[in-house]
Design a protein around this motif. Structure first.
Motif, PDB file in Angstrom:
ATOM      1  N   MET A   1       1.408  14.793   3.693  1.00  0.00           N
ATOM      2  CA  MET A   1       2.254  14.872   2.499  1.00  0.00           C
ATOM      3  C   MET A   1       1.375  14.722   1.258  1.00  0.00           C
ATOM      4  O   MET A   1       0.583  13.786   1.168  1.00  0.00           O
ATOM      5  CB  MET A   1       3.318  13.782   2.529  1.00  0.00           C
ATOM      6  N   THR A   2       1.490  15.641   0.323  1.00  0.00           N
ATOM      7  CA  THR A   2       0.628  15.615  -0.864  1.00  0.00           C
ATOM      8  C   THR A   2       1.436  15.571  -2.159  1.00  0.00           C
ATOM      9  O   THR A   2       0.978  16.012  -3.196  1.00  0.00           O
ATOM     10  CB  THR A   2      -0.296  16.844  -0.883  1.00  0.00           C
ATOM     11  N   THR A   3       2.639  15.051  -2.103  1.00  0.00           N
ATOM     12  CA  THR A   3       3.468  14.940  -3.298  1.00  0.00           C
ATOM     13  C   THR A   3       2.794  14.030  -4.318  1.00  0.00           C
ATOM     14  O   THR A   3       2.204  13.004  -3.964  1.00  0.00           O
ATOM     15  CB  THR A   3       4.851  14.373  -2.942  1.00  0.00           C
ATOM     16  N   THR A   4       2.884  14.402  -5.587  1.00  0.00           N
ATOM     17  CA  THR A   4       2.364  13.557  -6.659  1.00  0.00           C
ATOM     18  C   THR A   4       3.482  13.227  -7.634  1.00  0.00           C
ATOM     19  O   THR A   4       4.492  13.918  -7.711  1.00  0.00           O
ATOM     20  CB  THR A   4       1.213  14.246  -7.415  1.00  0.00           C
ATOM     21  N   TYR A   5       3.251  12.162  -8.388  1.00  0.00           N
ATOM     22  CA  TYR A   5       4.232  11.691  -9.362  1.00  0.00           C
ATOM     23  C   TYR A   5       3.525  11.453 -10.691  1.00  0.00           C
ATOM     24  O   TYR A   5       2.300  11.417 -10.754  1.00  0.00           O
ATOM     25  CB  TYR A   5       4.911  10.411  -8.846  1.00  0.00           C
TER      26      TYR A   5
ATOM     27  N   THR B   1      -2.336   1.626   2.765  1.00  0.00           N
ATOM     28  CA  THR B   1      -3.312   2.688   2.535  1.00  0.00           C
ATOM     29  C   THR B   1      -2.655   3.924   1.940  1.00  0.00           C
ATOM     30  O   THR B   1      -3.155   4.517   0.969  1.00  0.00           O
ATOM     31  CB  THR B   1      -4.022   3.060   3.856  1.00  0.00           C
ATOM     32  N   GLU B   2      -1.524   4.321   2.500  1.00  0.00           N
ATOM     33  CA  GLU B   2      -0.860   5.528   2.014  1.00  0.00           C
ATOM     34  C   GLU B   2      -0.244   5.335   0.637  1.00  0.00           C
ATOM     35  O   GLU B   2      -0.230   6.260  -0.182  1.00  0.00           O
ATOM     36  CB  GLU B   2       0.202   5.985   3.018  1.00  0.00           C
TER      37      GLU B   2
ATOM     38  N   LEU C   1      -0.484   6.698  -5.103  1.00  0.00           N
ATOM     39  CA  LEU C   1      -0.564   6.265  -6.495  1.00  0.00           C
ATOM     40  C   LEU C   1      -1.812   6.821  -7.175  1.00  0.00           C
ATOM     41  O   LEU C   1      -1.748   7.280  -8.325  1.00  0.00           O
ATOM     42  CB  LEU C   1      -0.567   4.735  -6.569  1.00  0.00           C
ATOM     43  N   ALA C   2      -2.942   6.788  -6.470  1.00  0.00           N
ATOM     44  CA  ALA C   2      -4.185   7.321  -7.056  1.00  0.00           C
ATOM     45  C   ALA C   2      -4.086   8.820  -7.279  1.00  0.00           C
ATOM     46  O   ALA C   2      -4.538   9.336  -8.311  1.00  0.00           O
ATOM     47  CB  ALA C   2      -5.360   6.993  -6.146  1.00  0.00           C
ATOM     48  N   ARG C   3      -3.500   9.513  -6.322  1.00  0.00           N
ATOM     49  CA  ARG C   3      -3.328  10.968  -6.450  1.00  0.00           C
ATOM     50  C   ARG C   3      -2.425  11.309  -7.633  1.00  0.00           C
ATOM     51  O   ARG C   3      -2.522  12.382  -8.228  1.00  0.00           O
ATOM     52  CB  ARG C   3      -2.727  11.503  -5.151  1.00  0.00           C
ATOM     53  N   SER C   4      -1.562  10.351  -7.995  1.00  0.00           N
ATOM     54  CA  SER C   4      -0.609  10.564  -9.086  1.00  0.00           C
ATOM     55  C   SER C   4      -1.145  10.097 -10.433  1.00  0.00           C
ATOM     56  O   SER C   4      -0.421  10.120 -11.431  1.00  0.00           O
ATOM     57  CB  SER C   4       0.702   9.836  -8.772  1.00  0.00           C
ATOM     58  N   GLY C   5      -2.402   9.652 -10.463  1.00  0.00           N
ATOM     59  CA  GLY C   5      -3.039   9.321 -11.733  1.00  0.00           C
ATOM     60  C   GLY C   5      -3.218   7.853 -12.028  1.00  0.00           C
ATOM     61  O   GLY C   5      -3.799   7.495 -13.066  1.00  0.00           O
TER      62      GLY C   5
ATOM     63  N   ALA D   1       5.216   5.662   1.410  1.00  0.00           N
ATOM     64  CA  ALA D   1       4.449   5.798   0.164  1.00  0.00           C
ATOM     65  C   ALA D   1       5.121   6.768  -0.794  1.00  0.00           C
ATOM     66  O   ALA D   1       5.113   6.565  -2.019  1.00  0.00           O
ATOM     67  CB  ALA D   1       3.030   6.258   0.478  1.00  0.00           C
ATOM     68  N   ASP D   2       5.711   7.805  -0.254  1.00  0.00           N
ATOM     69  CA  ASP D   2       6.416   8.786  -1.075  1.00  0.00           C
ATOM     70  C   ASP D   2       7.574   8.134  -1.825  1.00  0.00           C
ATOM     71  O   ASP D   2       7.802   8.407  -3.012  1.00  0.00           O
ATOM     72  CB  ASP D   2       6.929   9.917  -0.175  1.00  0.00           C
ATOM     73  N   VAL D   3       8.285   7.242  -1.148  1.00  0.00           N
ATOM     74  CA  VAL D   3       9.404   6.538  -1.792  1.00  0.00           C
ATOM     75  C   VAL D   3       8.895   5.603  -2.882  1.00  0.00           C
ATOM     76  O   VAL D   3       9.498   5.487  -3.958  1.00  0.00           O
ATOM     77  CB  VAL D   3      10.214   5.762  -0.732  1.00  0.00           C
ATOM     78  N   VAL D   4       7.770   4.946  -2.632  1.00  0.00           N
ATOM     79  CA  VAL D   4       7.184   4.063  -3.647  1.00  0.00           C
ATOM     80  C   VAL D   4       6.788   4.854  -4.891  1.00  0.00           C
ATOM     81  O   VAL D   4       7.074   4.455  -6.023  1.00  0.00           O
ATOM     82  CB  VAL D   4       5.960   3.313  -3.074  1.00  0.00           C
ATOM     83  N   GLY D   5       6.135   5.992  -4.681  1.00  0.00           N
ATOM     84  CA  GLY D   5       5.751   6.825  -5.815  1.00  0.00           C
ATOM     85  C   GLY D   5       6.952   7.285  -6.617  1.00  0.00           C
ATOM     86  O   GLY D   5       6.919   7.295  -7.859  1.00  0.00           O
ATOM     87  N   PHE D   6       8.013   7.651  -5.917  1.00  0.00           N
ATOM     88  CA  PHE D   6       9.230   8.085  -6.599  1.00  0.00           C
ATOM     89  C   PHE D   6       9.831   6.959  -7.429  1.00  0.00           C
ATOM     90  O   PHE D   6      10.170   7.140  -8.600  1.00  0.00           O
ATOM     91  CB  PHE D   6      10.247   8.591  -5.575  1.00  0.00           C
ATOM     92  N   ALA D   7       9.950   5.770  -6.830  1.00  0.00           N
ATOM     93  CA  ALA D   7      10.561   4.642  -7.533  1.00  0.00           C
ATOM     94  C   ALA D   7       9.762   4.256  -8.779  1.00  0.00           C
ATOM     95  O   ALA D   7      10.329   3.987  -9.844  1.00  0.00           O
ATOM     96  CB  ALA D   7      10.675   3.449  -6.593  1.00  0.00           C
TER      97      ALA D   7
END
Length: 251
Positions: A1-5, A23-24, A29-33, A225-231
């Motif tokens: 999964m490579t979704t970014t926020y 880790t994920e 978070l890093a991938r999202s800036g 991790a995807d849910v954390v990035g979204f929140a």
């Protein structure tokens, strides 16, 4: 999964970052800036992760840390390397299952110390950062609890009790932190494929967990991790305060 926020300019701390969900979360978070401080007792693992994140163009700082110990130097290291923290993810946890009648106080202490006392310790250590960030921007406290906070499982009584405490604590912290501009999110994963159950020493309980995972395909750490990035990426006025994330087939 490579979704970014949209998390550019944010500075995060992730506990339990050496494996699995932690880790994920760090990678997402890093991938999202965001700049991400990776906290774990396993220094070699987070050093390796920091290198991988940097190779992918992200910013990460490996910090050897015991969440139950004095965190003064940890906070100073994070500030020196990344600046003020505005996103704290309390993910460190341990799950040790045995019949209560076994009286495994060694396991009880370890779970209470890591899952609850450690979470309190880290939150206290970075609370001044979150208050300052909430005053002039967005601040998030995300606690990783478990669906076990609400459900009952034989042999997991003390583990689920610690997670029930995390869920109740999160709700109560929000009554204090919301007025300070800090969003509090309590995240309760269901069955996830991680190392969490790898440290149990009861073959019967281990076999039961393995059979359950075979019957109910677990979520991946990346799903959580995807849910954390979204929140964390919602507009400042939006607080997703309670999130339960289950495999579709987990009843």
């Amino acid at each position: 999964m490579t979704t970014t926020y949209e998390l550019n300019g944010r500075t995060a701390v992730v506990t339990g970052a050496a494996s699995g969900i932690g880790t994920e979360i760090a990678r997402t978070l890093a991938r999202s800036g965001a700049g991400v401080a990776l906290l774990s007792r396993r220094a070699d693992r987070v050093q390796d992760l920091a290198g991988k994140i940097a190779a992918d163009g992200g910013r990460a700082l490996a910090v050897a840390a015991d969440v139950t110990a004095d965190l003064t130097e940890v906070v100073e290291t994070v500030h020196a390397g990344l600046g003020r923290v505005d996103l704290l993810i309390n993910n460190a946890g341990v799950m040790l299952a045995n019949p209560f009648s076994e009286g495994r106080m060694d396991e009880w202490r370890r779970m209470i110390d890591t899952n609850l006392t450690g979470l309190l310790n880290v939150t206290r250590a970075f609370s001044a950062d979150l208050v300052a960030a909430g005053r002039d921007g967005t601040a998030d406290l995300i606690n990783v609890s478990s669906v076990g906070a609400h459900l009952t499982f034989p042999n997991y009584a003390v583990y689920t009790a610690t997670k029930a405490a995390v869920t109740h604590l999160s709700a109560n912290l929000r009554t204090e932190f919301a007025a300070l501009g800090i969003r509090v999110t309590n995240l309760e994963p269901g069955l996830v494929s991680t190392e969490l159950g790898d440290h149990m020493d009861n073959p019967e309980v281990e076999a039961h967990l393995a059979a359950w995972r075979a019957e109910v395909p677990p979520l991946s750490p990346a799903d959580i991790a995807d849910v954390v990035g979204f929140a964390a990426s919602r507009p400042k006025q939006v607080n997703l305060r309670q999130l339960m994330v289950m495999p579709t087939v987990q009843a």
